[in-house]
Design a protein around this motif. Structure first.
Motif: not given
Length: 105
Positions: A32-38
């Protein structure tokens, strides 16, 4: 009727709300954090031009510089030098070099 929480990084109002990771059932706890940052980075990148060079696109003169001095990190100064060298070699005009450099800033 209560509204459902979505695990999408995109909020309806455009990035101001993101659900807590604990409410997003995913196998990878960092997904979730990765997708948000991406998604956030992609939105930032839409606002500027990005150019990239592969080492296979180096001129013979640039290869010689690397062989003599070694590999170095790219910076605005090194990019400006590359454009100036290409203009001096006649690959394109100084006006084109100036326009290319202006896009980098």
């Amino acid at each position: 009727m209560s509204s459902a929480i979505t695990c999408s990084p995109l909020a309806a109002n455009g990035w101001s709300v993101r659900p807590p990771i604990a409410q997003c059932p995913v196998e990878n706890p960092y997904a979730g954090e990765f997708m948000w940052v991406k998604e956030h980075i992609m939105r930032l990148m839409e606002a500027r031009t990005i150019r990239a060079w592969h080492s296979i696109r180096l001129t013979d003169a640039e290869v010689d510089v690397l062989r003599q001095g070694g590999i170095y990190p790219s910076s605005l100064d090194t990019i400006r030098s590359r454009f100036a060298a290409q203009a001096a070699a006649g690959a394109f005009s100084q006006e084109v070099a100036d326009r290319l450099f202006a896009d980098k800033q």
